[in-house]
Design an enzyme around this catalytic site. Structure first.
Site, short mmCIF file in Angstrom:
data_model
loop_
_atom_site.label_atom_id
_atom_site.label_comp_id
_atom_site.label_asym_id
_atom_site.label_seq_id
_atom_site.Cartn_x
_atom_site.Cartn_y
_atom_site.Cartn_z
N ARG A 158 0.63 -1.26 0.12
CA ARG A 158 -0.12 -0.01 -0.17
C ARG A 158 1.06 1.15 0.09
NH1 ARG A 158 -1.88 -0.02 5.51
NH2 ARG A 158 -0.64 2.22 5.74
N HIS B 222 -3.42 4.08 4.93
CA HIS B 222 -4.49 3.05 5.07
C HIS B 222 -5.86 3.71 4.81
CE1 HIS B 222 -7.09 0.10 7.06
NE2 HIS B 222 -7.70 1.01 7.28
N TYR C 96 4.43 4.69 11.60
CA TYR C 96 4.80 3.21 11.63
C TYR C 96 5.57 2.74 10.54
CZ TYR C 96 0.85 3.00 8.95
OH TYR C 96 -0.24 3.19 7.88
C1 LIG Z 1 -14.02 -6.29 12.53
C2 LIG Z 1 -13.25 -5.05 12.26
N1 LIG Z 1 -12.42 -4.62 13.24
C3 LIG Z 1 -11.51 -3.60 13.13
C4 LIG Z 1 -11.84 -2.75 11.92
C5 LIG Z 1 -11.01 -1.44 11.92
N2 LIG Z 1 -10.12 -1.53 10.73
C6 LIG Z 1 -10.37 -1.30 9.44
S1 LIG Z 1 -9.26 -1.72 8.10
C7 LIG Z 1 -8.39 -2.48 9.35
C8 LIG Z 1 -7.09 -3.10 9.05
C9 LIG Z 1 -7.44 -4.06 7.96
O1 LIG Z 1 -6.14 -4.78 7.45
P1 LIG Z 1 -6.03 -5.78 6.37
O2 LIG Z 1 -7.09 -6.67 6.52
O3 LIG Z 1 -4.63 -5.99 6.20
O4 LIG Z 1 -6.43 -4.88 5.07
P2 LIG Z 1 -6.01 -3.47 4.46
O5 LIG Z 1 -6.83 -2.48 5.09
O6 LIG Z 1 -4.64 -3.50 4.63
O7 LIG Z 1 -6.31 -3.48 2.85
C10 LIG Z 1 -8.93 -2.23 10.82
C11 LIG Z 1 -8.16 -2.88 12.01
C12 LIG Z 1 -12.79 -3.14 11.16
N3 LIG Z 1 -12.91 -2.52 9.95
N4 LIG Z 1 -13.41 -4.23 11.04
#
Ligand SMILES: Cc1ncc(C[n+]2csc(CCOP(=O)(O)OP(=O)(O)O)c2C)c(N)n1
Lengths: 365, 326
Positions: free
Chosen positions: A258, A262, A271
Site C-alpha cells: 500500500r 491506510h 509506523y
Molecule cells: C471487524 C473489524 N475490526 C476492526 C476494524 C477497523 N479496521 C479497519 S481496516 C483495519 C485493518 C485491516 O487490514 P487488512 O485486513 O490487512 O486490510 P487492508 O486495510 O490493509 O487492505 C482495521 C483494524 C474493522 N473495519 N473491522
C-alpha cells in the site's frame, strides 16, 4: 512406534511472470489482445488518478474518509479480470480498481464518498456486492453465494477480496473451512499489502506465507507477485477454471504494498519508514506494466498523454455530476429507504415526524 | 387437525415449507442425522437429503455468513443457532450484514433468511443455555424479530418468517417446546408478522407478555379475575420488531392499567419500551404507572436458582394487584 510423516503433500508456489525490470517470462505469460492489455492499463491508471483527486477532495472537506488503492492496482485488475460478467464480486473497502473493472461509475463512487447511500448504484445486471467494512466478514457470504450457485447449477464463481489483517479473523478461517467442506466455487484473493493499518504483516501471523493457510483447509493456495498483473491474472484464471470445473476453492495471496496511507484518517509516517516505501515504489505495478506496453509498441509518450487527458476528463465530469447530485440530495426521507421491503408503521410515523421538523422521533401521541 | 407440541409444530412448518419451495434449506450444528438436539429437525434429512438439511462445521459465524450468501443468491436458508446464547459468535453477521444488506445495496440484494434459535430458562440447563436477550435483536433496524408462544402460532409464524423477503430472527421459548399441546391444522394457516393478539379479552387491566412468559401471565390473569373481580385483557406480543404498539395502546386506553411481563433483565428491556410508548399514547387514560415484571439485572443464575430469577405467576399477580389498587 516409529516416527513417520503425515500431512499435506502440496507446497506453496510463488508465481511471477513480469519482473521488476519489465521482463516477461514468455512461457508463463497469458495471451491477451492489445485492446485488453490497454483496457487493463487504463483501469489501473484511472484508479490511481481517481485516488489522487479524492485525496484533494477529502482534504478540502468535500468528501469523507476513504481507503486509497495506490500500489495495489495490479493485484485487483489482474484477478478480477479472470471473472466472467455473470460471476460474483464480493469486495472489501479498498477495491476501487476492481470496481472500475466491474463497471462501477466514478460519479456514483464520489456520491458514496460524500456520505450518501444513493451513491451505491450497482451497475445493471452486475453481481457486485457493496463494500464490506467489518474486516473479513464478507468472505463467508462469498462462500455461501458460491454454494448456492453450485446447487443451482449456474456455473457462476464468486471472488472475494480482503487484506493480510483479515486472515487473523475467525471469519476468514470459517469461510475457508466452509468453502472447502462444501465444495464452493469461490476464489479468495488476499491482498497482502504488508500492513493492517499500522500493524505489520509479521504481527498478524508467524506463518511463512498467508497462502499456506489454504493447506490446512484442504484447498489450493498460491502466492503471487501482487505487483505483476500477469501473475495475478494467471493465478486467478487458474483458480476460476478450477472453481468452474471442479467447484474447488482457492486462496491466492498477492504480495503487494500500500503506497499511500491506510485511509485518509491515518498517518503512515508513524509506523513505517520512507526507505521501505521507496523500495516498493520501484516495483510500482503501473510503471512495470507500462514499460512492457511501451516495449510492445502499444504505448508511447503521446498516447500516454492522451490517455491521461481522457482520464482527467472522466474524473472532472464525474465530480461535476457528483456535486450536482449531492446538492439535490436534501430532506431526511431517504434515510428511511430500503430498510425492509415494506416500511413499518413505526418508520412511517417517525419519517412523518422528522419531515414535520420535530426534533425527536417520539413525543406526545 | 392434530394435537402437537411446539417442537412438532415447528417441524411441521419446516417440512411443509421445504416440500413446497425447494429454495428452502436448513443448516446448522447437528440438524441433520441427529434431528437437532431438541429434535426440531427430526426426519428432515431423510426426506430432503444432505444438500437441503446441512450438518455444518461447528461455527456460528460460518453458519450465518454462509446463509446470508445463499440468501443473496436467491435461496431461503433457515439456519439454526443451537442456543441463543451462542448466537453472539455470529451476532456480527446478523448486525453487519443480514440486517443491512438491503439498505447497503439500495435495494439490489436482500437476505430472506430465518434464523431460528431456542431461548430462555426453565429447563435447568447449563450456563449460556438459558438466557433471554431479545433486545439485542429487537433493537436492530432491518430485521424482523418474532417470538411465538405456543405450538399453533409457532407453526403459523415460522411459515410467515420463511416466506418473508427480509431477514427474521425467530426466538423459540424452549421452556414451552414440550410443555403443552395445541390443535394445529394440517393445512397452511396464514399468519402475519407484526400484529399482537388479544388472547384473553377483558376490561379491568391490560397484561402484556410474549414467548415463554405467556403461560404464567395467563395463569396470573385467571387468578386476578377470581380474586380481584377485575377481568384482565391479555395480549400476546408475537412480534417484537416491528412492535404492534397500537393493540397495546388501544387496550390500555380501555383499561387504564398495564402490566408488562418479560423474562429478560429489567433494564433497557422491551417492557421499558412499551411503558415509554404507553406514557406517550395513553398518558391521560392511565390510572396507574405501567408496571414491569422482569428478571433482575443479573446473569441467568445456574439452574439451582433459575426459578428465583424467572418471573412467575406470583410476581405477576403482585404487580397486577399493585396496578389495580394504585
Ligand atoms: C471487524 C473489524 N475490526 C476492526 C476494524 C477497523 N479496521 C479497519 S481496516 C483495519 C485493518 C485491516 O487490514 P487488512 O485486513 O490487512 O486490510 P487492508 O486495510 O490493509 O487492505 C482495521 C483494524 C474493522 N473495519 N473491522
Amino acid at each position: 512406534m516409529p516416527l513417520t510423516e503425515t500431512g499435506p503433500d502440496s507446497k506453496i508456489e510463488y508465481l511471477s511472470i513480469l519482473n521488476e525490470d519489465g521482463e516477461l517470462d514468455k512461457e508463463l505469460a497469458p495471451q491477451f489482445t492489445d485492446d485488453l492489455l490497454l483496457k487493463g492499463y487504463r483501469t489501473m491508471l484511472l484508479a490511481r488518478r481517481f485516488d489522487e483527486r479524492r485525496l484533494k477532495l477529502q482534504r478540502s472537506g468535500r468528501i469523507g474518509t476513504f481507503a486509497p488503492v495506490n500500489g495495489q492496482e495490479a493485484a485487483q485488475v489482474g484477478t478480477i479480470s479472470a471473472l466472467r460478467e455473470d460471476d460474483w464480486f464480493v469486495p472489501s473497502y479498498r477495491e476501487t480498481a476492481a470496481n472500475f473493472w466491474r463497471g462501477t461509475n466514478p460519479a456514483d463512487m464520489l456520491v458514496f464518498d460524500a456520505g450518501y447511500n444513493e451513491g451505491i448504484v450497482i451497475p445493471e445486471g452486475a453481481r457486485n456486492l457493496p463494500n464490506s467494512v467489518p474486516v473479513g466478514t464478507q468472505m463467508l457470504q462469498a462462500a455461501g453465494i458460491a454454494y448456492a450457485a453450485r446447487l443451482e447449477g449456474t456455473g457462476e464463481v464468486a471472488m472475494t477480496y480482503f487484506g493480510d489483517g483479515a486472515t487473523s479473523q475467525g471469519d476468514f478461517h470459517e469461510a475457508l473451512n466452509f468453502a472447502s467442506v462444501f465444495d464452493c466455487p469461490v476464489v479468495f484473493v488476499c491482498q497482502n499489502n504488508q500492513y493492517a493499518i499500522s500493524v505489520p504483516r509479521a504481527r498478524q501471523t508467524r506463518s511463512q506465507t498467508l497462502a499456506q493457510k489454504a493447506l490446512a483447509y484442504g484447498m489450493d493456495g498460491i502466492q503471487v507477485d501482487g505487483n505483476d498483473i500477469f501473475a495475478c491474472f494467471a493465478a486467478a484464471d487458474d483458480a476460476v477454471r478450477r472453481a468452474r470445473e471442479t467447484f474447488r476453492p482457492t486462496l491466492i495471496e498477492c504480495v503487494t504494498y500500500r503506497l499511500e496511507m491506510h485511509t485518509t484518517a491515518d498517518d503512515p509516517s508513524r509506523y513505517r519508514d520512507e526507505e521501505e516505501v521507496e523500495k516498493w515504489e520501484k516495483r510500482d505495478p503501473i510503471e512495470r506494466f507500462g514499460s512492457l506496453l511501451r516495449e510492445r509498441g502499444l504505448l508511447d509518450d503521446g498516447s500516454l498523454e492522451d490517455m491521461e487527458a481522457k482520464i482527467a476528463e472522466t474524473i472532472d465530469a464525474a465530480w461535476d455530476e457528483a456535486e450536482k447530485r449531492i446538492e439535490k440530495a436534501e430532506g431526511v426521507s431517504a434515510i428511511f429507504d430500503h430498510i425492509l421491503e415494506q416500511e413499518t408503521h413505526e418508520q412511517v410515523r417517525q419519517k412523518q415526524q422528522m419531515s414535520d421538523g420535530l426534533g425527536g422521533v417520539s413525543g406526545y401521541g | 387437525m392434530a394435537e402437537l407440541t411446539m417442537v412438532e409444530a415447528i417441524n411441521l412448518a419446516l417440512r411443509q415449507e421445504m416440500e413446497q419451495d425447494e429454495k428452502v434449506v436448513i443448516l446448522g450444528e447437528d440438524v441433520g442425522w441427529d434431528g437437532g438436539i431438541f429434535r426440531v429437525t427430526e426426519g428432515l434429512v431423510e426426506q430432503f437429503g444432505e444438500d437441503r438439511v446441512i450438518d455444518t462445521p461447528l461455527a456460528e459465524s460460518g453458519i450465518l455468513g454462509f446463509s446470508i450468501g445463499m440468501a443473496i443468491h436467491g435461496m431461503k436458508p433457515v439456519p439454526e443457532m443451537q442456543f441463543s446464547g451462542f448466537s453472539y459468535l455470529g451476532f456480527h453477521q446478523i448486525e453487519s450484514h443480514a440486517s443491512r444488506l438491503r439498505w447497503r445495496s439500495q435495494g439490489r440484494f436482500t437476505v430472506p433468511m430465518t434464523v431460528r434459535m431456542p431461548y430462555g430458562g426453565g429447563v435447568r440447563a447449563l450456563e449460556h443455555h438459558s438466557e433471554s436477550r431479545e433486545v439485542f435483536y429487537a433493537h436492530m433496524p432491518g430485521l424482523k424479530f418474532v417470538v411465538p408462544s405456543g405450538p399453533r402460532n409457532a407453526r403459523a409464524l415460522l411459515v410467515a418468517a420463511i416466506r418473508d423477503p427480509d431477514p427474521v430472527v425467530f426466538f423459540e421459548p424452549k421452556k414451552s417446546y414440550r410443555a403443552f399441546r395445541e390443535e394445529v391444522p394440517d393445512e397452511d394457516e396464514p399468519a402475519e408478522i407484526g400484529p399482537a393478539s388479544i388472547v384473553r379479552p377483558g376490561d379491568g387491566l391490560t397484561m402484556v407478555a410474549w414467548g415463554s412468559m405467556l403461560p404464567a401471565t395467563l395463569e396470573a390473569a385467571e387468578r386476578i379475575a377470581e380474586e380481584e373481580g377485575a377481568e384482565p385483557e391479555v395480549i400476546d406480543v408475537t412480534t417484537l420488531a416491528p412492535l404492534d404498539y397500537g393493540t397495546v395502546a388501544g387496550s390500555v386506553k380501555k383499561t387504564g392499567r398495564c402490566v408488562v411481563v418479560q423474562e429478560a433483565p429489567l433494564t433497557y428491556g422491551p417492557a421499558g419500551e412499551i411503558a415509554a410508548r404507553l406514557q406517550e399514547e395513553a398518558f391521560l387514560r392511565l390510572k396507574a404507572p405501567v408496571a414491569r415484571v422482569a428478571g433482575p439485572d443479573v446473569h441467568m443464575p445456574y439452574f439451582a436458582r433459575e426459578k428465583s430469577y424467572l418471573p412467575g405467576a406470583e410476581r405477576i399477580i403482585q404487580a397486577s394487584r399493585a396496578a389495580l389498587h394504585y
